[in-house]
Design a protein around this motif. Structure first.
Motif, PDB file in Angstrom:
ATOM      1  N   ILE A 143       0.861  -1.184   0.000  1.00 33.32           N
ATOM      2  CA  ILE A 143       0.000   0.000   0.000  1.00 33.32           C
ATOM      3  C   ILE A 143       0.895   1.231   0.000  1.00 33.32           C
ATOM      4  N   VAL A 144       0.527   2.242  -0.789  1.00 32.77           N
ATOM      5  CA  VAL A 144       1.233   3.523  -0.749  1.00 32.77           C
ATOM      6  C   VAL A 144       0.218   4.644  -0.567  1.00 32.77           C
ATOM      7  N   LYS A 145       0.691   5.736  -0.008  1.00 33.63           N
ATOM      8  CA  LYS A 145      -0.122   6.950   0.111  1.00 33.63           C
ATOM      9  C   LYS A 145       0.655   8.065  -0.579  1.00 33.63           C
ATOM     10  N   ILE A 146       0.014   8.701  -1.565  1.00 41.90           N
ATOM     11  CA  ILE A 146       0.700   9.712  -2.364  1.00 41.90           C
ATOM     12  C   ILE A 146      -0.093  11.012  -2.365  1.00 41.90           C
ATOM     13  N   ASN A 147       0.635  12.107  -2.211  1.00 44.67           N
ATOM     14  CA  ASN A 147       0.053  13.439  -2.280  1.00 44.67           C
ATOM     15  C   ASN A 147       0.236  13.973  -3.702  1.00 44.67           C
ATOM     16  N   GLY A 148      -0.833  14.530  -4.273  1.00 43.56           N
ATOM     17  CA  GLY A 148      -0.713  15.154  -5.587  1.00 43.56           C
ATOM     18  C   GLY A 148      -0.615  14.186  -6.742  1.00 43.56           C
ATOM     19  N   ALA A 149      -1.285  13.036  -6.659  1.00 42.47           N
ATOM     20  CA  ALA A 149      -1.290  12.061  -7.754  1.00 42.47           C
ATOM     21  C   ALA A 149      -2.690  11.489  -7.884  1.00 42.47           C
ATOM     22  N   ASN A 150      -2.919  10.737  -8.945  1.00 45.44           N
ATOM     23  CA  ASN A 150      -4.224  10.089  -9.106  1.00 45.44           C
ATOM     24  C   ASN A 150      -4.154   8.631  -8.679  1.00 45.44           C
ATOM     25  N   GLU A 151      -5.311   7.992  -8.620  1.00 46.73           N
ATOM     26  CA  GLU A 151      -5.375   6.617  -8.116  1.00 46.73           C
ATOM     27  C   GLU A 151      -4.647   5.632  -9.025  1.00 46.73           C
ATOM     28  N   GLU A 152      -4.681   5.869 -10.334  1.00 48.45           N
ATOM     29  CA  GLU A 152      -3.987   4.968 -11.253  1.00 48.45           C
ATOM     30  C   GLU A 152      -2.472   5.009 -11.001  1.00 48.45           C
ATOM     31  N   MET A 153      -1.932   6.221 -10.819  1.00 56.18           N
ATOM     32  CA  MET A 153      -0.511   6.365 -10.499  1.00 56.18           C
ATOM     33  C   MET A 153      -0.178   5.669  -9.185  1.00 56.18           C
ATOM     34  N   ALA A 154      -1.037   5.871  -8.199  1.00 56.63           N
ATOM     35  CA  ALA A 154      -0.787   5.285  -6.881  1.00 56.63           C
ATOM     36  C   ALA A 154      -0.775   3.767  -6.946  1.00 56.63           C
ATOM     37  N   LYS A 155      -1.690   3.184  -7.726  1.00 61.21           N
ATOM     38  CA  LYS A 155      -1.717   1.725  -7.864  1.00 61.21           C
ATOM     39  C   LYS A 155      -0.453   1.233  -8.566  1.00 61.21           C
ATOM     40  N   ASP A 156       0.002   1.973  -9.583  1.00 63.31           N
ATOM     41  CA  ASP A 156       1.235   1.611 -10.283  1.00 63.31           C
ATOM     42  C   ASP A 156       2.431   1.630  -9.332  1.00 63.31           C
ATOM     43  N   VAL A 157       2.475   2.635  -8.477  1.00 64.03           N
ATOM     44  CA  VAL A 157       3.585   2.745  -7.520  1.00 64.03           C
ATOM     45  C   VAL A 157       3.506   1.598  -6.511  1.00 64.03           C
ATOM     46  N   ALA A 158       2.291   1.247  -6.084  1.00 61.55           N
ATOM     47  CA  ALA A 158       2.128   0.124  -5.167  1.00 61.55           C
ATOM     48  C   ALA A 158       2.605  -1.172  -5.816  1.00 61.55           C
TER      49      ALA A 158
END
Length: 295
Positions: free
Chosen positions: A164-179
Motif C-alpha cells: 500500500i502507498v499513500k501519495i500526495n498530488g497524484a491520481n489513483e492509477e498512479m498510486a496503484k502503479d507505484v504500489a
C-alpha cells in the motif's frame, strides 16, 4: 440427559467442530448450548496451544481501503495448503477489516479487538483448533489520508505479497502503479531523507575502505579528492537501489518513480511478503506437507 440430534447439529453448525465433540460438549454441559460452545472454545484453545512451537511461515497478506483509511495485514499458517482454504482466507479478510476499522496501536491491542463478544486472539485460536494448524496474525499497518492524498494498493501471487502507498498530488492509477512497483522491487526507503544517519555513515565508511584498498593495490594510485568522488558516486548508486523515488519504474525503466509521479510525493508505504524474516524449519515443513497429502 438425552442430547437430541438437532441440538448436536445446531452446535456443530455454530462451531464447525466434529459431531462427537459437539455431543460430548453438550453432555458435559447438560444440554446448555452456550456453555457447550465455551467448552469447545476452550478445547480449541488447548489444541492451538499445543501447536505453539511449530513454525507458521506460510499464509497470506491482504489489504483493505475504506475511504480515508487503509490497512495491510499478514496472517500466517503452517502450510500453503491451509492458505488456500476459504475459512483461512475469511479469517485474513476479517483481520484486515478489523485493523482498518479499529486502528490498534500495536499487535497486543489488535489481538484484544472485540469480535462478537470475544477477542480476536480467541477467534484466531478457535480457527487454529478447527483447521488443525497454528495460525497467527503476524503484523499489520494502518494508514490515514487527507483529501489531497490517494491510496494505491496491489496484491501479487494470490496474496503472497501486498503493498500500500499513500501519495500526495497524484491520481489513483498512479498510486496503484507505484504500489505494484513497491510490491515487486521492495524498496527499503521512500527517499534518502528517510535513511538513518548512522546507516549512511556506515555505508560511506565501507565504501571508503573498499576504495582505499583498491587504490593501495593500483599501479597508479589516485589522489585523495578522486577517491572521495569515487566513494560518493558509489554511495549514490547504492542509495538509488534502496530508495523508491530513485528506482527505475518497473513499467517504464526509462523514468524513475519520482519522474513518473511528477509533482506527486510518496508520503507513506508498506509492503508485506509472507514469511519474510521467519526462519523455516524445512524438515518440519516437509512433515506437515506429507500429513496434508495423507502420506
Amino acid at each position: 440427559m438425552a442430547i437430541s440430534a438437532a441440538l448436536v447439529k445446531e452446535l456443530r453448525e455454530k462451531t464447525g467442530a466434529g459431531m462427537m465433540d459437539c455431543k460430548k460438549a453438550l453432555e458435559t454441559c447438560e444440554g446448555d448450548i452456550e456453555k457447550a460452545f465455551d467448552w469447545l472454545r476452550e478445547k480449541g484453545i488447548a489444541k492451538a496451544a499445543k501447536k505453539a512451537d511449530r513454525i507458521a511461515a506460510e499464509g497470506l497478506t491482504a489489504f483493505v481501503i475504506d475511504g480515508d483509511k487503509a490497512a495491510l495485514v499478514e496472517v500466517n499458517s503452517e502450510t500453503d495448503f491451509v492458505a488456500k482454504n476459504k475459512e483461512f482466507q475469511d479469517l485474513v479478510a476479517l483481520c484486515a477489516d478489523l485493523m482498518v476499522k479499529n486502528a490498534p496501536a500495536d499487535l497486543d491491542a489488535a489481538l484484544k479487538i472485540d469480535v462478537d463478544g470475544k477477542p480476536l486472539e480467541i477467534v484466531i485460536a478457535e480457527a487454529s483448533g478447527k483447521i488443525g494448524e497454528k495460525l497467527s496474525l503476524r503484523r499489520f499497518a494502518v494508514m490515514n489520508k487527507n483529501s489531497d492524498e490517494v491510496f494505491g494498493a496491489y496484491s501479487h501471487m494470490g496474496g503472497k505479497m501486498s503493498a500500500i502507498v499513500k501519495i500526495n498530488g497524484a491520481n489513483e492509477e498512479m498510486a496503484k502503479d507505484v504500489a505494484m512497483h513497491v510490491a515487486a522491487q521492495s524498496p527499503k526507503y521512500i527517499d534518502r531523507t528517510a535513511i538513518p544517519t548512522e546507516e549512511l555513515a556506515h555505508e560511506r565508511e565501507v565504501l571508503l575502505a573498499q576504495a582505499l584498498e583498491e587504490n593501495a593495490q593500483a599501479a597508479k594510485p589516485k589522489p585523495e579528492n578522486i577517491i572521495e568522488k569515487m566513494v560518493e558516486g558509489r554511495l549514490n548508486k547504492n542509495l538509488k537501489d534502496i530508495c523508491l523515488v530513485d528506482q527505475e519504474f518497473i513499467k517504464n525503466p526509462d523514468v524513475t518513480i519520482a519522474q513518473y509521479i511528477g509533482n506527486g510525493k510518496v508520503v507513506e508505504m508498506a509492503r508485506f511478503q509472507v514469511g519474510e524474516g521467519i526462519e523455516k524449519k524445512e524438515e518440519n515443513f516437509a512433515e506437515e506437507v506429507a500429513k496434508q497429502m495423507g502420506k
